[in-house]
Design a protein around this motif. Structure first.
Motif, mmCIF file in Angstrom:
data_model
loop_
_atom_site.group_PDB
_atom_site.id
_atom_site.type_symbol
_atom_site.label_atom_id
_atom_site.label_comp_id
_atom_site.label_asym_id
_atom_site.label_seq_id
_atom_site.Cartn_x
_atom_site.Cartn_y
_atom_site.Cartn_z
ATOM 1 N N LEU A 122 0.808 -1.219 0.000
ATOM 2 C CA LEU A 122 0.000 0.000 0.000
ATOM 3 C C LEU A 122 0.841 1.269 0.000
ATOM 4 O O LEU A 122 0.602 2.190 -0.787
ATOM 5 N N ILE A 123 1.833 1.347 0.871
ATOM 6 C CA ILE A 123 2.515 2.604 1.146
ATOM 7 C C ILE A 123 3.708 2.807 0.222
ATOM 8 O O ILE A 123 4.616 1.973 0.155
ATOM 9 N N LEU A 124 3.699 3.933 -0.478
ATOM 10 C CA LEU A 124 4.866 4.343 -1.248
ATOM 11 C C LEU A 124 5.786 5.191 -0.370
ATOM 12 O O LEU A 124 7.007 5.050 -0.402
ATOM 13 N N ALA A 125 5.196 6.068 0.417
ATOM 14 C CA ALA A 125 5.951 6.889 1.364
ATOM 15 C C ALA A 125 5.007 7.352 2.459
ATOM 16 O O ALA A 125 3.853 7.704 2.195
ATOM 17 N N TYR A 149 -3.273 1.615 -5.727
ATOM 18 C CA TYR A 149 -4.236 2.022 -4.709
ATOM 19 C C TYR A 149 -4.533 3.523 -4.723
ATOM 20 O O TYR A 149 -5.463 3.971 -4.047
ATOM 21 N N GLU A 150 -3.782 4.284 -5.478
ATOM 22 C CA GLU A 150 -3.964 5.734 -5.470
ATOM 23 C C GLU A 150 -5.347 6.149 -5.974
ATOM 24 O O GLU A 150 -5.918 7.137 -5.498
ATOM 25 N N MET A 151 -5.913 5.399 -6.901
ATOM 26 C CA MET A 151 -7.222 5.746 -7.430
ATOM 27 C C MET A 151 -8.312 5.610 -6.374
ATOM 28 O O MET A 151 -9.381 6.202 -6.502
ATOM 29 N N ARG A 152 -8.031 4.850 -5.324
ATOM 30 C CA ARG A 152 -9.020 4.662 -4.250
ATOM 31 C C ARG A 152 -8.630 5.454 -2.999
ATOM 32 O O ARG A 152 -9.045 5.145 -1.892
ATOM 33 N N ARG A 153 -7.855 6.512 -3.186
ATOM 34 C CA ARG A 153 -7.305 7.262 -2.054
ATOM 35 C C ARG A 153 -8.377 7.727 -1.078
ATOM 36 O O ARG A 153 -8.210 7.617 0.129
ATOM 37 N N ARG A 184 -0.972 13.121 3.470
ATOM 38 C CA ARG A 184 0.498 13.079 3.475
ATOM 39 C C ARG A 184 1.051 11.664 3.325
ATOM 40 O O ARG A 184 2.268 11.498 3.271
ATOM 41 N N VAL A 185 0.195 10.672 3.295
ATOM 42 C CA VAL A 185 0.632 9.302 3.061
ATOM 43 C C VAL A 185 0.450 8.997 1.581
ATOM 44 O O VAL A 185 -0.648 9.115 1.044
ATOM 45 N N PHE A 186 1.534 8.634 0.920
ATOM 46 C CA PHE A 186 1.503 8.417 -0.525
ATOM 47 C C PHE A 186 1.342 6.929 -0.813
ATOM 48 O O PHE A 186 2.109 6.094 -0.317
#
Length: 340
Positions: free
Chosen positions: A265-268, A317-321, A310-312
């Motif tokens: 899930l987490i990129l940064a 998964y970004e489309m479901r942010r 602030r969580v990238f």
């Protein structure tokens, strides 16, 4: 050196600001409180909300209550960076003229700058605004202009996607809070907004707000004094560091979200700047509550508005942010051990 009684006087003034703003805006108590926290933490705010929910009204009300000058800019696809700094025209005599743009025309009196539909503006315009936010200065006409008291509020159009330029994740990190200003759900509030004619005249609503409650020119020094006056225990510091770790590696804290591979899930996670903003805002929450020390509730009160953007996430998964970010923050609050 600002004495304790001055902090108390300012606290009373800060709470009065909220009371006055609520004369013009109803059904948005949480948003009003968090905007007030951002003002005293000297942070900028990214607003997201439906059309016509009162974003401009609430900002105009705050601008009137705290004093100083208010400026609003509409984001459009043809807006250029120089349009924020100056504009040119031909006068009645046919001579070209240059006048200061919205960022410069108020000088150091500018306290509230509202950029409406920022995602309609080109990245070059967004970049200029981000620099102005970070440094509260702009270079133009071979000199540097300063607006040290400015707080920037930006709104994103979340409905239309054509001819829009979404803010980069790093750009969103520059905003202390990302607030959702939604249509009120309370039936009494909804009825009042529709049928009470008092809410149909925005200018009359703003006139009800007492002007100049604060000494806006002292807001920066007062904000610094608030930060110095509120302490954090070692247990609270460990709690905040655990929250930071959880934003970077949620699986290590047994954070789970249905349908999400937590290891992918987490990129940064949250940045140092983001965690610093969180602590600044939490100290203001404690101060507004009349305390000189932080408690976990202060942190949790502003965590969803400070951490979620602030969580990238990784691209899958970004489309479901919108859904995942809320669930992630809720899980982090639940799973990270709270000091007692």
């Amino acid at each position: 050196m600002i004495r304790e009684e001055h902090l108390q006087d300012w606290r009373e003034a800060a709470l009065r600001v909220e009371t006055e703003v609520r004369k013009a805006v109803i059904g948005q108590d949480t948003v009003v409180r968090l905007i007030n926290v951002a003002l005293f933490a000297r942070g900028h705010v990214l607003l997201e909300g439906d059309v016509g929910v009162g974003k401009t009204t609430v900002l105009r009300a705050f601008a009137r209550a705290i004093g100083g000058d208010f400026e609003r800019v509409e984001g459009t696809v043809d807006l250029m960076p120089n349009d924020l700094v100056y504009h040119t025209y031909v006068d009645a005599d046919g001579k070209p003229r240059i006048e200061p743009g919205p960022l410069l025309r108020h000088g150091e009196r500018l306290t509230t700058f509202f950029f409406n539909e920022i995602n309609r503006a080109r990245p070059q315009v967004q970049s200029l605004l981000l620099r102005a936010m970070a440094e509260r200065t702009v270079s133009a006409f071979n000199r540097e202009y300063s607006f040290p008291h400015m707080t920037v509020f930006a709104d994103r159009n979340k409905v239309e996607k054509e001819e829009t330029f979404e803010l980069a994740s790093a750009a969103r990190d520059r905003f202390m809070f990302e607030l959702r200003m939604e249509t009120p759900r309370d039936k009494a509030v909804r009825r009042a907004l529709v049928f009470d004619t008092a809410f149909h005249d925005v200018d009359a609503l703003i006139d009800q707000v007492a002007p100049g409650i604060l000494d806006w020119q002292s807001l920066n020094s007062m904000a610094a004094a608030i930060q110095r006056s509120v302490s954090a225990s070692e247990a609270l510091e460990r709690y905040v560091m655990d929250l930071w770790d959880a934003s970077q590696n949620p699986a290590a804290f047994d954070v789970r979200i249905d349908g999400v591979d937590m290891k992918k899930l987490i990129l940064a996670g949250a940045s140092p700047r983001g965690m610093s903003a969180l602590l600044r805002a939490a100290r203001v929450v404690a101060w507004m509550d009349g305390r000189t020390h932080l408690v976990p509730d202060d942190v949790q009160a502003i965590l969803p508005s400070t951490l979620g953007h602030r969580v990238f996430f990784t691209p899958v998964y970004e489309m479901r942010r919108a859904q995942i970010a809320d669930a992630l923050v809720a899980q982090i609050i639940e799973k990270v051990a709270t000091p007692r």
